[in-house]
Write a protein that holds these residues in place. Structure first.
Motif, PDB file in Angstrom:
ATOM      1  N   PHE A 150       0.821  -1.213   0.000  1.00 53.84           N
ATOM      2  CA  PHE A 150       0.000   0.000   0.000  1.00 53.84           C
ATOM      3  C   PHE A 150       0.852   1.257   0.000  1.00 53.84           C
ATOM      4  O   PHE A 150       0.470   2.273  -0.576  1.00 53.84           O
ATOM      5  CB  PHE A 150      -0.951  -0.012   1.198  1.00 53.84           C
ATOM      6  CG  PHE A 150      -2.101  -0.957   1.028  1.00 53.84           C
ATOM      7  CD1 PHE A 150      -3.130  -0.666   0.154  1.00 53.84           C
ATOM      8  CD2 PHE A 150      -2.139  -2.159   1.721  1.00 53.84           C
ATOM      9  CE1 PHE A 150      -4.194  -1.546  -0.027  1.00 53.84           C
ATOM     10  CE2 PHE A 150      -3.191  -3.045   1.545  1.00 53.84           C
ATOM     11  CZ  PHE A 150      -4.216  -2.736   0.673  1.00 53.84           C
ATOM     12  N   ARG A 151       2.021   1.176   0.617  1.00 54.95           N
ATOM     13  CA  ARG A 151       2.914   2.333   0.593  1.00 54.95           C
ATOM     14  C   ARG A 151       3.337   2.642  -0.838  1.00 54.95           C
ATOM     15  O   ARG A 151       3.392   3.795  -1.251  1.00 54.95           O
ATOM     16  CB  ARG A 151       4.143   2.062   1.457  1.00 54.95           C
ATOM     17  CG  ARG A 151       5.083   3.252   1.574  1.00 54.95           C
ATOM     18  CD  ARG A 151       6.130   3.014   2.657  1.00 54.95           C
ATOM     19  NE  ARG A 151       6.952   4.191   2.849  1.00 54.95           N
ATOM     20  CZ  ARG A 151       8.127   4.398   2.294  1.00 54.95           C
ATOM     21  NH1 ARG A 151       8.635   3.460   1.491  1.00 54.95           N
ATOM     22  NH2 ARG A 151       8.814   5.491   2.516  1.00 54.95           N
TER      23      ARG A 151
ATOM     24  N   ILE B 198      -3.903   4.225  -6.286  1.00 57.64           N
ATOM     25  CA  ILE B 198      -5.205   3.956  -5.677  1.00 57.64           C
ATOM     26  C   ILE B 198      -5.960   5.256  -5.433  1.00 57.64           C
ATOM     27  O   ILE B 198      -7.158   5.366  -5.720  1.00 57.64           O
ATOM     28  CB  ILE B 198      -5.029   3.172  -4.360  1.00 57.64           C
ATOM     29  CG1 ILE B 198      -4.451   1.779  -4.645  1.00 57.64           C
ATOM     30  CG2 ILE B 198      -6.354   3.045  -3.614  1.00 57.64           C
ATOM     31  CD1 ILE B 198      -4.074   0.998  -3.400  1.00 57.64           C
ATOM     32  N   GLN B 199      -5.275   6.282  -4.929  1.00 60.60           N
ATOM     33  CA  GLN B 199      -5.969   7.534  -4.637  1.00 60.60           C
ATOM     34  C   GLN B 199      -6.325   8.289  -5.910  1.00 60.60           C
ATOM     35  O   GLN B 199      -7.364   8.954  -5.979  1.00 60.60           O
ATOM     36  CB  GLN B 199      -5.142   8.415  -3.705  1.00 60.60           C
ATOM     37  CG  GLN B 199      -3.842   8.931  -4.267  1.00 60.60           C
ATOM     38  CD  GLN B 199      -3.078   9.771  -3.245  1.00 60.60           C
ATOM     39  OE1 GLN B 199      -3.510   9.913  -2.107  1.00 60.60           O
ATOM     40  NE2 GLN B 199      -1.944  10.328  -3.652  1.00 60.60           N
ATOM     41  N   LEU B 200      -5.498   8.167  -6.961  1.00 57.33           N
ATOM     42  CA  LEU B 200      -5.862   8.791  -8.237  1.00 57.33           C
ATOM     43  C   LEU B 200      -7.086   8.099  -8.824  1.00 57.33           C
ATOM     44  O   LEU B 200      -7.983   8.752  -9.378  1.00 57.33           O
ATOM     45  CB  LEU B 200      -4.695   8.729  -9.220  1.00 57.33           C
ATOM     46  CG  LEU B 200      -4.989   9.303 -10.614  1.00 57.33           C
ATOM     47  CD1 LEU B 200      -5.343  10.783 -10.520  1.00 57.33           C
ATOM     48  CD2 LEU B 200      -3.803   9.099 -11.553  1.00 57.33           C
TER      49      LEU B 200
ATOM     50  N   ARG C  85     -15.317   1.957  -5.911  1.00 56.64           N
ATOM     51  CA  ARG C  85     -15.216   0.800  -6.801  1.00 56.64           C
ATOM     52  C   ARG C  85     -13.927   0.853  -7.613  1.00 56.64           C
ATOM     53  O   ARG C  85     -13.211  -0.139  -7.743  1.00 56.64           O
ATOM     54  CB  ARG C  85     -16.416   0.767  -7.746  1.00 56.64           C
ATOM     55  CG  ARG C  85     -17.747   0.527  -7.092  1.00 56.64           C
ATOM     56  CD  ARG C  85     -18.836   0.266  -8.113  1.00 56.64           C
ATOM     57  NE  ARG C  85     -18.836   1.192  -9.216  1.00 56.64           N
ATOM     58  CZ  ARG C  85     -19.891   1.901  -9.619  1.00 56.64           C
ATOM     59  NH1 ARG C  85     -21.033   1.791  -8.951  1.00 56.64           N
ATOM     60  NH2 ARG C  85     -19.824   2.690 -10.656  1.00 56.64           N
ATOM     61  N   THR C  86     -13.636   2.026  -8.191  1.00 57.76           N
ATOM     62  CA  THR C  86     -12.458   2.142  -9.054  1.00 57.76           C
ATOM     63  C   THR C  86     -11.170   2.010  -8.261  1.00 57.76           C
ATOM     64  O   THR C  86     -10.191   1.420  -8.733  1.00 57.76           O
ATOM     65  CB  THR C  86     -12.481   3.482  -9.816  1.00 57.76           C
ATOM     66  OG1 THR C  86     -13.751   3.649 -10.450  1.00 57.76           O
ATOM     67  CG2 THR C  86     -11.387   3.531 -10.866  1.00 57.76           C
TER      68      THR C  86
ATOM     69  N   ALA D 100      -6.372  -1.243  -7.114  1.00 53.37           N
ATOM     70  CA  ALA D 100      -5.586  -1.976  -6.112  1.00 53.37           C
ATOM     71  C   ALA D 100      -5.382  -3.423  -6.546  1.00 53.37           C
ATOM     72  O   ALA D 100      -4.281  -3.978  -6.420  1.00 53.37           O
ATOM     73  CB  ALA D 100      -6.283  -1.919  -4.750  1.00 53.37           C
ATOM     74  N   GLY D 101      -6.434  -4.038  -7.075  1.00 48.88           N
ATOM     75  CA  GLY D 101      -6.312  -5.409  -7.570  1.00 48.88           C
ATOM     76  C   GLY D 101      -5.441  -5.518  -8.796  1.00 48.88           C
ATOM     77  O   GLY D 101      -4.703  -6.502  -8.972  1.00 48.88           O
ATOM     78  N   GLN D 102      -5.499  -4.496  -9.673  1.00 51.78           N
ATOM     79  CA  GLN D 102      -4.679  -4.498 -10.885  1.00 51.78           C
ATOM     80  C   GLN D 102      -3.190  -4.389 -10.565  1.00 51.78           C
ATOM     81  O   GLN D 102      -2.352  -4.805 -11.371  1.00 51.78           O
ATOM     82  CB  GLN D 102      -5.110  -3.338 -11.786  1.00 51.78           C
ATOM     83  CG  GLN D 102      -6.499  -3.523 -12.378  1.00 51.78           C
ATOM     84  CD  GLN D 102      -7.142  -2.227 -12.824  1.00 51.78           C
ATOM     85  OE1 GLN D 102      -6.456  -1.216 -13.009  1.00 51.78           O
ATOM     86  NE2 GLN D 102      -8.450  -2.239 -13.016  1.00 51.78           N
TER      87      GLN D 102
END
Length: 439
Positions: A256-257, A263-265, A385-386, A391-393
């Protein structure tokens, strides 16, 4: 000597810029709605719309050249077919887990109960998805229309055919491949400039959402909204870290770091494809070889949709069934699982998941008017959702690379959270990296 030359302004990290845009957007949106400031509502709407339009502008050529180049560059990786198959299997496995979570939450919370909504509140969408449309719509009728109408699935099909043909031609296709890599670099560079505008786009998008919908709208959809956010959070912060820890044997917090900027974009832009260059960059920063990342990330951006194609349609189907008084059985739930795992490519990585939802509803025989019940709340749902999609990608390539002994663990452990300050990932390198040759 001026004060500014002696005391340079500190560099604000990209995540902090996004957060600032988010806070300002909420404040301006609240002010515009509270005091009915029409010009501010219009300004926020235009700022957000222009940002999304800029992202979409590069989608069609970006997807085409990214898929084409990624397929041809798999020739630089040993056991390319095995890598592609493993990637697809992990995509499907995580989608299966995500849809199971969505169904469980929906069955426990009954999101359609007590909303006060009726079937009359719904409206049939202008276009709907079906399995016939999905299967026949993969092959385009011409090479121009998919680009003008932004049919990403057809663009992926043409790019895949072109990439496979280039592989078969070998050296004779090298001039085309060189041109394709250059065009891809150009597109990613231009899109990188758009990504740097994300803090301003965040301000406009969030501000317009608050100004247009306020908090009143969420009241009727409180349970459903909470279900979507909780389901996505469970997948993003529960399932993915568990798989990273158990299957990849890496530190999930470090993931996550490294992946957080993408993820935030994704959260603010609501576009997996628009976020794709940044997703590829953070994936490479996490130690995934560029040759593999350049295939898995574009592939995932058009097919890997745990938020839009698994959690959301499962919950939405239960929600709509309850509003319309339709009793779902075991066979219906199994159909939801099937559609989510197999039909996720229909979402195509663009903002919104209406096509996937209509595909699910038509498969179950539920009224398509139910889509209209969710359109008003869709922008608020689409952000989470996006973010889950992206994150999964990024997570799946890390898992596959780790299990195939391709992951650079030193790079993974040292990945930082602000790759936006550097150059974009660009097209795959012309020379294979040593890690990519491992088995």
């Amino acid at each position: 000597m001026s004060v500014s030359s002696r005391l340079p302004l500190p560099k604000v990290p990209f995540w902090a810029q996004i957060l600032l845009g988010l806070v300002l957007g909420v404040l301006l949106g609240w002010a515009a709605r509270s005091w009915d400031v029409a010009w501010l509502v219009t300004t926020l709407d235009k700022v957000g719309s222009i940002f999304v339009q800029l992202l979409k502008l590069a989608v069609a050529p970006l997807v085409f050249f990214a898929i084409l180049v990624s397929i041809t560059n798999l020739r630089k990786v040993n056991n390319a077919a095995r890598l592609a198959a493993r990637t697809l299997l992990w995509f499907m496995a995580t989608s299966l887990i995500a849809v199971a979570i969505g169904l469980t939450i929906g069955l426990v919370t009954n999101p359609g109960a007590g909303t006060g909504l009726t079937p009359e509140d719904g409206a049939r969408p202008e276009s709907a998805g079906s399995w016939i449309d999905f299967l026949t719509g993969i092959v385009p009728t011409d090479v121009i229309t998919p680009f003008t109408e932004l049919n990403v699935l057809q663009i992926v099909f043409m790019a895949a055919v072109a990439g496979i043909a280039a592989l078969k031609l070998g050296e004779r296709a090298q001039p085309i491949l060189a041109l394709s890599e250059s065009v891809l670099e150009l597109l990613q560079k231009a899109l990188w400039w758009v990504i740097r505008l994300a803090p301003i786009g965040t301000l406009g998008l969030i501000g317009n959402a608050i100004a247009s919908y306020g908090w009143d709208l969420i009241g009727k959809y409180a349970t459903f909204t909470a279900d979507v956010y909780i389901g996505c959070a469970l997948v993003m912060f529960g399932v993915y870290p568990l798989l990273l820890s158990v299957a990849a044997k890496v530190n999930p917090l470090q993931f996550f770091r490294g992946a957080w900027p993408a993820i935030q974009l994704a959260f603010v832009s609501r576009s997996s494809v628009g976020t794709m260059p940044l997703t590829q960059k953070v994936t490479e920063r996490l130690g995934v070889p560029r040759e593999y990342a350049s295939f898995s990330v574009p592939f995932g951006a058009t097919t890997k949709m745990d938020g839009c194609a698994a959690i959301y349609p499962a919950l939405a189907a239960i929600f709509i069934a309850e509003i319309f008084g339709v009793q779902l059985g075991i066979a219906d739930y199994l159909l939801i699982v099937f559609v989510s795992v197999i039909g996720s490519a229909a979402t195509a990585g663009l903002t919104g998941a209406t096509v996937m939802l209509t595909l699910t509803l038509s498969t179950l025989g539920l009224p398509l008017e139910g889509v209209g019940l969710l359109l008003a709340i869709d922008p608020i749902l689409d952000m989470m959702r996006t973010a889950t999609n992206v994150a999964g990608q990024a997570a799946v390539p890390v898992i596959v690379a780790a299990r195939e002994k391709l992951l650079d663990h030193e790079a993974y452990d040292s990945a930082h959270a602000s790759p936006i300050d550097d150059e974009p990932a660009g097209a795959p390198s012309r020379e294979p990296q040593p890690a990519a040759a491992a088995v």
